[in-house]
Motif scaffolding. Structure first.
Motif, mmCIF file in Angstrom:
data_model
loop_
_atom_site.group_PDB
_atom_site.id
_atom_site.type_symbol
_atom_site.label_atom_id
_atom_site.label_comp_id
_atom_site.label_asym_id
_atom_site.label_seq_id
_atom_site.Cartn_x
_atom_site.Cartn_y
_atom_site.Cartn_z
ATOM 1 N N GLN A 1 3.151 65.406 43.711
ATOM 2 C CA GLN A 1 3.633 65.088 42.370
ATOM 3 C C GLN A 1 4.688 66.089 41.915
ATOM 4 O OE1 GLN A 1 0.482 64.602 39.507
ATOM 5 N NE2 GLN A 1 -0.125 62.607 40.323
ATOM 6 N N SER A 2 4.532 67.350 42.278
ATOM 7 C CA SER A 2 5.552 68.348 41.958
ATOM 8 C C SER A 2 6.860 68.039 42.684
ATOM 9 C CB SER A 2 5.054 69.747 42.332
ATOM 10 O OG SER A 2 6.020 70.732 42.032
ATOM 11 N N PHE A 3 6.758 67.606 43.952
ATOM 12 C CA PHE A 3 7.961 67.210 44.687
ATOM 13 C C PHE A 3 8.645 66.029 43.989
ATOM 14 C CE2 PHE A 3 5.930 68.720 48.941
ATOM 15 C CZ PHE A 3 6.126 70.032 48.544
ATOM 16 N N ALA A 4 7.846 65.051 43.550
ATOM 17 C CA ALA A 4 8.416 63.869 42.908
ATOM 18 C C ALA A 4 9.141 64.236 41.615
ATOM 19 C CB ALA A 4 7.313 62.850 42.634
ATOM 20 N N LEU A 5 8.560 65.127 40.823
ATOM 21 C CA LEU A 5 9.212 65.532 39.572
ATOM 22 C C LEU A 5 10.501 66.302 39.845
ATOM 23 C CD1 LEU A 5 6.172 66.530 37.334
ATOM 24 C CD2 LEU A 5 7.762 64.626 36.987
ATOM 25 N N ASN A 6 10.557 67.048 40.942
ATOM 26 C CA ASN A 6 11.806 67.718 41.299
ATOM 27 C C ASN A 6 12.910 66.706 41.579
ATOM 28 O OD1 ASN A 6 11.883 70.893 41.830
ATOM 29 N ND2 ASN A 6 9.787 70.193 42.183
ATOM 30 N N LEU A 7 12.562 65.581 42.197
ATOM 31 C CA LEU A 7 13.557 64.533 42.437
ATOM 32 C C LEU A 7 13.922 63.803 41.155
ATOM 33 C CD1 LEU A 7 12.315 62.857 45.754
ATOM 34 C CD2 LEU A 7 14.321 64.314 45.471
ATOM 35 N N LEU A 8 12.905 63.471 40.356
ATOM 36 C CA LEU A 8 13.149 62.699 39.142
ATOM 37 C C LEU A 8 13.966 63.467 38.119
ATOM 38 C CD1 LEU A 8 9.577 61.142 38.791
ATOM 39 C CD2 LEU A 8 11.675 59.898 39.352
ATOM 40 N N MET A 9 13.839 64.795 38.106
ATOM 41 C CA MET A 9 14.564 65.618 37.135
ATOM 42 C C MET A 9 15.861 66.187 37.686
ATOM 43 S SD MET A 9 12.634 65.365 34.496
ATOM 44 C CE MET A 9 13.322 66.634 33.431
ATOM 45 N N ASP A 10 16.182 65.885 38.941
ATOM 46 C CA ASP A 10 17.401 66.412 39.564
ATOM 47 C C ASP A 10 18.599 65.558 39.143
ATOM 48 O OD1 ASP A 10 19.358 67.516 41.109
ATOM 49 O OD2 ASP A 10 18.361 67.200 43.034
ATOM 50 N N PRO A 11 19.583 66.124 38.425
ATOM 51 C CA PRO A 11 20.737 65.314 37.993
ATOM 52 C C PRO A 11 21.640 64.895 39.143
ATOM 53 C CG PRO A 11 21.063 67.631 37.445
ATOM 54 C CD PRO A 11 19.661 67.514 37.938
ATOM 55 N N ASP A 12 21.498 65.522 40.315
ATOM 56 C CA ASP A 12 22.339 65.182 41.454
ATOM 57 C C ASP A 12 21.714 64.113 42.334
ATOM 58 O OD1 ASP A 12 24.783 65.663 42.890
ATOM 59 O OD2 ASP A 12 23.594 66.620 44.455
ATOM 60 N N CYS A 13 20.501 63.665 41.999
ATOM 61 C CA CYS A 13 19.792 62.659 42.788
ATOM 62 C C CYS A 13 19.860 61.332 42.043
ATOM 63 C CB CYS A 13 18.338 63.082 43.011
ATOM 64 S SG CYS A 13 17.452 62.069 44.195
ATOM 65 N N ASP A 14 20.592 60.372 42.595
ATOM 66 C CA ASP A 14 20.824 59.089 41.935
ATOM 67 C C ASP A 14 19.790 58.034 42.287
ATOM 68 O OD1 ASP A 14 23.127 60.250 40.925
ATOM 69 O OD2 ASP A 14 24.388 59.472 42.539
ATOM 70 N N PHE A 15 19.082 58.197 43.390
ATOM 71 C CA PHE A 15 18.154 57.160 43.847
ATOM 72 C C PHE A 15 16.876 57.823 44.341
ATOM 73 C CE2 PHE A 15 16.598 54.116 47.128
ATOM 74 C CZ PHE A 15 16.353 53.048 46.284
ATOM 75 N N VAL A 16 15.749 57.426 43.760
ATOM 76 C CA VAL A 16 14.450 58.017 44.089
ATOM 77 C C VAL A 16 13.486 56.895 44.439
ATOM 78 C CG1 VAL A 16 12.522 59.413 43.266
ATOM 79 C CG2 VAL A 16 14.850 59.960 42.534
ATOM 80 N N THR A 17 12.743 57.062 45.520
ATOM 81 C CA THR A 17 11.694 56.118 45.897
ATOM 82 C C THR A 17 10.369 56.867 45.979
ATOM 83 O OG1 THR A 17 12.298 56.460 48.228
ATOM 84 C CG2 THR A 17 13.175 54.508 47.135
ATOM 85 N N LEU A 18 9.345 56.294 45.366
ATOM 86 C CA LEU A 18 7.999 56.873 45.378
ATOM 87 C C LEU A 18 7.031 55.818 45.901
ATOM 88 C CD1 LEU A 18 7.882 58.685 41.902
ATOM 89 C CD2 LEU A 18 8.548 59.646 44.109
ATOM 90 N N ILE A 19 6.316 56.146 46.952
ATOM 91 C CA ILE A 19 5.305 55.259 47.530
ATOM 92 C C ILE A 19 3.958 55.958 47.453
ATOM 93 C CG2 ILE A 19 4.474 54.225 49.677
ATOM 94 C CD1 ILE A 19 7.270 53.623 50.484
ATOM 95 N N GLY A 20 2.947 55.216 47.072
ATOM 96 C CA GLY A 20 1.607 55.793 47.005
ATOM 97 C C GLY A 20 0.604 54.735 46.613
ATOM 98 N N GLN A 21 -0.650 54.990 46.921
ATOM 99 C CA GLN A 21 -1.703 54.054 46.578
ATOM 100 C C GLN A 21 -1.914 54.042 45.068
ATOM 101 O OE1 GLN A 21 -5.223 55.486 48.522
ATOM 102 N NE2 GLN A 21 -5.556 57.120 47.071
ATOM 103 N N ALA A 22 -2.751 53.123 44.600
ATOM 104 C CA ALA A 22 -3.018 53.008 43.173
ATOM 105 C C ALA A 22 -3.625 54.306 42.639
ATOM 106 C CB ALA A 22 -3.967 51.837 42.916
ATOM 107 N N GLY A 23 -3.093 54.766 41.501
ATOM 108 C CA GLY A 23 -3.648 55.956 40.861
ATOM 109 C C GLY A 23 -2.999 57.254 41.253
ATOM 110 N N THR A 24 -1.929 57.229 42.026
ATOM 111 C CA THR A 24 -1.266 58.475 42.426
ATOM 112 C C THR A 24 -0.277 58.969 41.381
ATOM 113 O OG1 THR A 24 0.293 57.112 43.709
ATOM 114 C CG2 THR A 24 -1.524 58.137 44.906
ATOM 115 N N GLY A 25 -0.034 58.192 40.317
ATOM 116 C CA GLY A 25 0.803 58.668 39.223
ATOM 117 C C GLY A 25 2.263 58.302 39.326
ATOM 118 N N LYS A 26 2.616 57.283 40.099
ATOM 119 C CA LYS A 26 4.027 56.929 40.292
ATOM 120 C C LYS A 26 4.687 56.534 38.967
ATOM 121 C CE LYS A 26 2.940 53.595 43.065
ATOM 122 N NZ LYS A 26 1.478 53.753 43.049
ATOM 123 N N THR A 27 4.093 55.581 38.262
ATOM 124 C CA THR A 27 4.701 55.078 37.023
ATOM 125 C C THR A 27 4.675 56.141 35.929
ATOM 126 O OG1 THR A 27 3.899 52.868 37.630
ATOM 127 C CG2 THR A 27 4.657 53.190 35.375
#
Length: 528
Positions: free
Chosen positions: A322-348
């Motif tokens: 989840q910390s890795f995902a937030l680094n991507l989501l908050m990175d202004p230089d990253c235009d496209f992010v994909t998150l895969i995970g089972q139900a309840g992993t906090g993607k949405t």
């Protein structure tokens, strides 16, 4: 977080990222550039151009199964053309045979606005353009590369005469599938110089063919991977000996509030741009690959979103991924992010928290746009009245649940404060249906595509290409929960974009491993 002690070498300034040299390892970076397409004759240019735009082979497409030295002729079932209308050009040097029954079924499915009907019409247009280029007897075969598809060097044969063969009495003569099986058996006996293979997406059709002693295969060109366990995860655990083997000549510096390391060693060729690496030893180390040049890589130490001081809209990461995902989501230089995970992993939840923080706090985006595939889990509930957003409301239950969590964090304002915050949030979130996405251009938007595992690669391309300047696209999904018929984990649009975008400097991916919804949900996901 604690870091490895930096060496005493003088600091250097990180230069802007340059393209990797031609001899750089890791052949899975950018796809090769398509070769120039030859122009057809003048009187056929318009029709051929239409088919060429629709049927140009994708870079890196899967190759057909190698044969044992003998040429092969593939007999295509109708469902292959309706599944992928460009399948005519996916068999490289091999010949293709279309039974008359396949053309009849293709004609009967061309009416309507469904995806199957559109594919049937596109396949018919490609066949029409190919036939227009034939200036000799059609029985000799039509060159598949006549429209500029240079990868397809075989010929297309159409059934021009009756091909009868005795089938077992238990198979009804009038059924279309059995008629195609009869054509395959007749070709197997008359075309002794090649192996005749039936290609069908219908499992029962392939089973019947093998029961009759005929060769049959599934159409696998659209599958990204045979085994989804090999799908790119975006995360790599470093060996315990990493610093011993990669610290020679290491440099470190700080720039823009982040710490960078330049390392050289044998593991570097296995890395990808924007891939996360970690080492959980006595001194934990979490970083992201920002540059690769030969056997030298630049690693940037991550921001620790596990700590409350780095909370995003009141949300802190609960695990490493989840910390890795937030680094991507908050990175202004990253235009496209994909998150895969089972139900309840906090993607949405993570995506919405990052979108609200960058829309309402830093004002990097003007609004959040949320869309998803409207594929029902069970029986369809029928017509839904109201506006576009009201029609989409039943599909956006996950959005409502996560907004409730995000709006519950601040209790200082009481009920009135929460109501005001909720109204403010809803003015910046737009719910859009995928049916009306064509032609749109989103500028400075935070685009969230939920349940992306139910999209085909073509639908995924349509959505992502809506992104204009300043827009960030986030795709969320769980490839183990696909509700779209005839779509598998290997052919899902989500798996497709994860594989195609890996290594691009402005895209990132993380596979979330641990569920954080509840102990009940975690146990159910594990044992059920």
């Amino acid at each position: 977080m604690p870091l490895p002690k930096a060496p005493n070498k003088p600091a250097t300034i990180l230069l802007p990222s340059e393209s990797a040299p031609a001899d750089a390892p890791r052949a899975r970076r950018a796809p090769p550039i398509a070769k120039p397409v030859p122009q057809p004759a003048a009187r056929e240019r318009a029709a051929a151009h239409l088919a060429l735009v629709e049927t140009r082979a994708r870079a890196g497409a899967r190759k057909t199964r190698p044969s044992s030295g003998r040429p092969r002729m593939f007999v295509l079932d109708t469902n292959v053309l309706m599944h992928d209308p460009t399948s005519l050009f996916r068999f490289e040097e091999h010949d293709i045979f279309l039974p008359m029954m396949t053309l009849e079924e293709l004609d009967s499915h061309k009416k309507g606005m469904s995806e199957v009907a559109r594919n049937a019409r596109q396949a018919s247009r490609s066949l029409d353009a190919l036939v227009a280029t034939c200036h000799h007897r059609i029985e000799e075969g039509i060159v598949l590369s006549a429209l500029g598809n240079s990868e397809a060097t075989g010929r297309l044969f159409l059934q021009t005469q009756a091909l009868g063969d005795a089938l077992p009495p238990s198979l009804p003569v009038g059924k279309a599938d059995n008629h195609i099986l009869g054509v395959v058996r007749a070709l197997s006996e008359t075309r002794t110089g090649c192996d005749v293979v039936l290609v069908s997406k219908d499992i029962n059709m392939r089973v019947k063919a093998r029961a009759l002693g005929l060769s049959a295969e599934d159409y696998t060109n659209d599958k990204v991977l045979e085994d989804t366990d090999l799908l790119y995860t975006g995360v790599l655990a470093l060996p315990e000996t990493f610093w011993d083997r990669h610290s020679k000549g290491m440099e470190s510096w700080q720039q823009g509030g982040a710490t960078y390391y330049r390392v050289t060693g044998p593991l570097v060729p296995e890395l990808l741009i924007n891939e996360f690496v970690f080492l959980e030893a006595a001194t934990p180390f979490y970083a992201q690959v920002k540059e690769i040049r030969g056997k030298t890589a630049v690693l940037r130490v991550l921001r620790d979103y596990l700590h409350a001081k780095n909370a995003v809209w009141g949300i802190t990461a609960r695990n490493r991924e989840q910390s890795f995902a937030l680094n991507l989501l908050m990175d202004p230089d990253c235009d496209f992010v994909t998150l895969i995970g089972q139900a309840g992993t906090g993607k949405t939840l993570l995506a919405l928290a990052a979108g609200l923080a960058q829309t309402l706090e830093t004002r990097r985006f003007s609004e959040i746009i949320v869309t998803r595939a409207t594929v029902p889990f069970g029986e369809d509930i029928g017509f839904l009245p109201g506006t576009e957003e009201e029609k989409m409301a039943p599909w956006m239950g996950a959005l409502e649940d996560n907004l409730e969590v995000l709006n519950r964090g601040d209790e200082s304002g009481g009920d009135w404060g929460r109501a005001a915050t909720n109204d403010l949030i809803r003015t910046r979130i737009r719910i859009k249906a995928m049916s009306f996405m064509r032609g749109r251009t989103f500028i400075n938007k935070f685009l969230v595509i939920d349940e992306a595992q139910n999209l085909t690669p073509k639908q995924m391309k349509t959505l992502i290409t809506r992104a204009g300047p300043g827009t960030k696209a986030v795709c969320l999904g769980n490839i183990a929960q696909i509700d779209t018929p005839y779509l598998t984990e290997g052919s899902s649009g989500l798996s497709f974009v994860v594989d195609r975008f890996k290594g691009w400097p402005h895209a990132g991916h993380v596979t979330l491993q641990r569920g954080e919804r509840s102990r009940l949900a975690d146990h159910a996901a594990e044992v059920l």
